[in-house]
Design a protein around this motif. Structure first.
Motif, PDB file in Angstrom:
ATOM      1  N   ALA A 237     -36.859 -60.234 -17.198  1.00  0.00           N
ATOM      2  CA  ALA A 237     -35.928 -59.338 -17.889  1.00  0.00           C
ATOM      3  C   ALA A 237     -35.199 -58.436 -16.909  1.00  0.00           C
ATOM      4  N   VAL A 238     -35.908 -57.943 -15.903  1.00  0.00           N
ATOM      5  CA  VAL A 238     -35.270 -57.092 -14.886  1.00  0.00           C
ATOM      6  C   VAL A 238     -34.226 -57.888 -14.103  1.00  0.00           C
ATOM      7  N   LEU A 239     -34.550 -59.118 -13.746  1.00  0.00           N
ATOM      8  CA  LEU A 239     -33.588 -59.953 -13.025  1.00  0.00           C
ATOM      9  C   LEU A 239     -32.367 -60.266 -13.891  1.00  0.00           C
ATOM     10  N   ALA A 240     -32.596 -60.534 -15.179  1.00  0.00           N
ATOM     11  CA  ALA A 240     -31.471 -60.793 -16.084  1.00  0.00           C
ATOM     12  C   ALA A 240     -30.582 -59.559 -16.205  1.00  0.00           C
ATOM     13  N   SER A 241     -31.198 -58.383 -16.301  1.00  0.00           N
ATOM     14  CA  SER A 241     -30.425 -57.145 -16.374  1.00  0.00           C
ATOM     15  C   SER A 241     -29.635 -56.926 -15.085  1.00  0.00           C
ATOM     16  N   GLY A 242     -30.254 -57.232 -13.951  1.00  0.00           N
ATOM     17  CA  GLY A 242     -29.545 -57.105 -12.679  1.00  0.00           C
ATOM     18  C   GLY A 242     -28.363 -58.051 -12.579  1.00  0.00           C
ATOM     19  N   ALA A 243     -28.538 -59.283 -13.078  1.00  0.00           N
ATOM     20  CA  ALA A 243     -27.437 -60.253 -13.056  1.00  0.00           C
ATOM     21  C   ALA A 243     -26.286 -59.786 -13.949  1.00  0.00           C
ATOM     22  N   LEU A 244     -26.613 -59.241 -15.125  1.00  0.00           N
ATOM     23  CA  LEU A 244     -25.570 -58.717 -16.002  1.00  0.00           C
ATOM     24  C   LEU A 244     -24.874 -57.513 -15.389  1.00  0.00           C
ATOM     25  N   TYR A 245     -25.634 -56.662 -14.723  1.00  0.00           N
ATOM     26  CA  TYR A 245     -25.055 -55.490 -14.046  1.00  0.00           C
ATOM     27  C   TYR A 245     -24.062 -55.941 -12.972  1.00  0.00           C
ATOM     28  N   ASP A 257     -10.150 -52.042 -12.966  1.00  0.00           N
ATOM     29  CA  ASP A 257      -9.570 -51.181 -11.932  1.00  0.00           C
ATOM     30  C   ASP A 257      -8.091 -51.464 -11.683  1.00  0.00           C
ATOM     31  N   ARG A 258      -7.575 -52.555 -12.204  1.00  0.00           N
ATOM     32  CA  ARG A 258      -6.161 -52.861 -12.003  1.00  0.00           C
ATOM     33  C   ARG A 258      -5.306 -51.831 -12.714  1.00  0.00           C
ATOM     34  N   PRO A 259      -4.265 -51.298 -12.024  1.00  0.00           N
ATOM     35  CA  PRO A 259      -3.454 -50.225 -12.634  1.00  0.00           C
ATOM     36  C   PRO A 259      -2.682 -50.671 -13.868  1.00  0.00           C
ATOM     37  N   ASP A 260      -2.372 -51.972 -13.969  1.00  0.00           N
ATOM     38  CA  ASP A 260      -1.599 -52.464 -15.109  1.00  0.00           C
ATOM     39  C   ASP A 260      -2.475 -52.891 -16.275  1.00  0.00           C
ATOM     40  N   PHE A 261      -3.781 -52.690 -16.140  1.00  0.00           N
ATOM     41  CA  PHE A 261      -4.712 -53.102 -17.188  1.00  0.00           C
ATOM     42  C   PHE A 261      -5.201 -51.856 -17.905  1.00  0.00           C
ATOM     43  N   THR A 262      -4.851 -51.723 -19.189  1.00  0.00           N
ATOM     44  CA  THR A 262      -5.161 -50.497 -19.937  1.00  0.00           C
ATOM     45  C   THR A 262      -6.242 -50.683 -20.991  1.00  0.00           C
ATOM     46  N   THR A 263      -6.644 -51.915 -21.248  1.00  0.00           N
ATOM     47  CA  THR A 263      -7.663 -52.160 -22.271  1.00  0.00           C
ATOM     48  C   THR A 263      -9.040 -51.730 -21.769  1.00  0.00           C
ATOM     49  N   ARG A 264      -9.770 -51.021 -22.597  1.00  0.00           N
ATOM     50  CA  ARG A 264     -11.107 -50.570 -22.215  1.00  0.00           C
ATOM     51  C   ARG A 264     -12.104 -51.720 -22.341  1.00  0.00           C
ATOM     52  N   LEU A 265     -12.874 -51.935 -21.293  1.00  0.00           N
ATOM     53  CA  LEU A 265     -13.850 -53.015 -21.276  1.00  0.00           C
ATOM     54  C   LEU A 265     -15.264 -52.439 -21.162  1.00  0.00           C
ATOM     55  N   VAL A 266     -16.253 -53.303 -21.338  1.00  0.00           N
ATOM     56  CA  VAL A 266     -17.634 -52.862 -21.178  1.00  0.00           C
ATOM     57  C   VAL A 266     -17.872 -52.415 -19.743  1.00  0.00           C
ATOM     58  N   GLU A 267     -18.768 -51.468 -19.581  1.00  0.00           N
ATOM     59  CA  GLU A 267     -19.053 -50.897 -18.267  1.00  0.00           C
ATOM     60  C   GLU A 267     -20.524 -51.096 -17.922  1.00  0.00           C
ATOM     61  N   THR A 268     -20.858 -50.735 -16.681  1.00  0.00           N
ATOM     62  CA  THR A 268     -22.256 -50.871 -16.254  1.00  0.00           C
ATOM     63  C   THR A 268     -23.180 -49.981 -17.074  1.00  0.00           C
ATOM     64  N   SER A 269     -22.657 -48.875 -17.582  1.00  0.00           N
ATOM     65  CA  SER A 269     -23.483 -48.013 -18.435  1.00  0.00           C
ATOM     66  C   SER A 269     -23.895 -48.732 -19.713  1.00  0.00           C
ATOM     67  N   ASP A 270     -23.050 -49.671 -20.185  1.00  0.00           N
ATOM     68  CA  ASP A 270     -23.409 -50.448 -21.369  1.00  0.00           C
ATOM     69  C   ASP A 270     -24.534 -51.428 -21.064  1.00  0.00           C
ATOM     70  N   VAL A 271     -24.639 -51.841 -19.800  1.00  0.00           N
ATOM     71  CA  VAL A 271     -25.748 -52.711 -19.398  1.00  0.00           C
ATOM     72  C   VAL A 271     -27.041 -51.904 -19.319  1.00  0.00           C
ATOM     73  N   LEU A 272     -26.946 -50.716 -18.712  1.00  0.00           N
ATOM     74  CA  LEU A 272     -28.143 -49.884 -18.557  1.00  0.00           C
ATOM     75  C   LEU A 272     -28.668 -49.402 -19.908  1.00  0.00           C
ATOM     76  N   TRP A 273     -27.752 -49.142 -20.829  1.00  0.00           N
ATOM     77  CA  TRP A 273     -28.160 -48.725 -22.178  1.00  0.00           C
ATOM     78  C   TRP A 273     -27.106 -49.175 -23.174  1.00  0.00           C
ATOM     79  N   PRO A 274     -27.459 -49.926 -24.199  1.00  0.00           N
ATOM     80  CA  PRO A 274     -28.838 -50.276 -24.574  1.00  0.00           C
ATOM     81  C   PRO A 274     -29.260 -51.690 -24.187  1.00  0.00           C
ATOM     82  N   THR A 275     -28.404 -52.434 -23.455  1.00  0.00           N
ATOM     83  CA  THR A 275     -28.673 -53.859 -23.250  1.00  0.00           C
ATOM     84  C   THR A 275     -29.962 -54.109 -22.472  1.00  0.00           C
ATOM     85  N   ALA A 276     -30.117 -53.458 -21.316  1.00  0.00           N
ATOM     86  CA  ALA A 276     -31.290 -53.694 -20.472  1.00  0.00           C
ATOM     87  C   ALA A 276     -32.604 -53.371 -21.190  1.00  0.00           C
ATOM     88  N   PRO A 277     -32.733 -52.214 -21.853  1.00  0.00           N
ATOM     89  CA  PRO A 277     -33.978 -51.956 -22.583  1.00  0.00           C
ATOM     90  C   PRO A 277     -34.259 -52.992 -23.667  1.00  0.00           C
TER      91      PRO A 277
END
Length: 301
Positions: A237-245, A257-277
């Motif tokens: 599970a830890v390895l899977a969480s690391g791969a997703l991160y 990070d592209r300046p012309d891209f304005t759509t909000r996407l999932v972030e690493t915080s979404d992996v840390l909580w609640p996905t990883a737990p």
């Protein structure tokens, strides 16, 4: 003292079945990776629905000279009808702002959006004038549509949110595929954990028989075996969480990070909580269940 004994027995079991343990870790990692991927896709769908639906404006297309008689029995919209519609819209508590687009403005926007091969035969008279309406509560779109569809001078009130339907349907399908693969791989993981625990219990049946004779409790005998499965699944599970991160950080993150891209996407915080737990919890629960079920035959006391 009992804790030390349990840990020693667990370590001995992991060393004796190192290859099988590595297999359990890898299979668990792959299955939980797909499960986490499905959860992240579902989170992304929720983000896009919230962002894009809020941006979508209601379009009220007005009758023109080329409108069908069925939709516009009284002909092209008159100035009085147009003013009355605008007054109704501005008076509605559901309307935040009203934008009027004339036929000429619609034609100019059409020229900007499409190439010459599509626009060369189009004239301003072929495009309808319209009101673009921004709502205070986008989820109550149907109320505005029901109120204005069919009124004099109104040709159509299309649901622009329906344009996004196929996209979200495709993303929901991707979520189901990922979770389906995760379920299949989790089944493989459970079977592999069960096989590993059974082999370990069989190889140590003399030791467990002696422990039963000297009065060791069922929990004390089972715990080292259960912990072996838990440790392997936890590492997976830890390895899977690391791969997703890493996927989100170096894949999705670069796109965000592209300046012309304005759509909000999932972030690493979404992996840390609640996905990883969730992944750790699912891995541990499945490991405990598989271990206990596989031990029923070998460790009856």
């Amino acid at each position: 003292m009992r804790l030390g004994f349990v840990l020693r027995e667990m370590g001995a079991g992991l060393r004796r079945n190192f290859t099988m343990t590595v297999s359990v870790v890898l299979v668990t990692m792959v299955s939980l990776f797909f499960l986490g991927l499905g959860l992240l896709v579902q989170q992304q769908v929720s983000i896009l629905k919230g962002d894009w639906y809020d941006r979508v404006q209601v379009s009220i297309f007005l009758c023109g000279e080329v409108s069908s008689e069925e939709n516009c029995p009284t002909g092209a919209v008159t100035a009085e009808q147009r003013d009355a519609l605008r007054a109704q819209l501005e008076a509605s508590p559901l309307v935040d702002r009203v934008f009027y687009e004339s036929q000429q403005e619609a034609y100019e926007n059409f020229l900007e959006q499409y190439d010459d091969s599509l626009t060369e035969n189009v004239t301003p008279d072929a495009l309808p004038e319209s009101f673009r309406v921004r709502l205070t509560q986008p989820d109550r779109y149907e109320e505005i549509r029901d109120q204005f569809a069919g009124q004099p001078g109104v040709e159509d009130v299309p649901d622009q949110r329906a344009i996004l339907g196929p996209l979200f349907a495709a993303m929901d399908g991707a979520t189901r595929v990922a979770i389906g693969l995760a379920a299949l791989m989790l089944l493989c993981s459970v079977l592999l954990v069960s096989t590993t625990i059974r082999l370990t219990a069989f190889s140590r049946r003399r030791e467990t028989s002696i422990m039963r004779l000297v009065g060791a409790s069922r929990a004390l005998i089972q715990l080292p075996f259960v912990l072996e499965g838990v440790v392997a699944s936890f590492v997976g599970a830890v390895l899977a969480s690391g791969a997703l991160y890493a996927l989100v950080e170096f894949g999705v993150g670069r796109l965000s990070d592209r300046p012309d891209f304005t759509t909000r996407l999932v972030e690493t915080s979404d992996v840390l909580w609640p996905t990883a737990p969730v992944l750790v919890g699912v891995g541990v629960v499945f490991a405990v269940a598989a271990s206990l079920l596989s031990l029923r035959r070998w460790l009856r006391v």
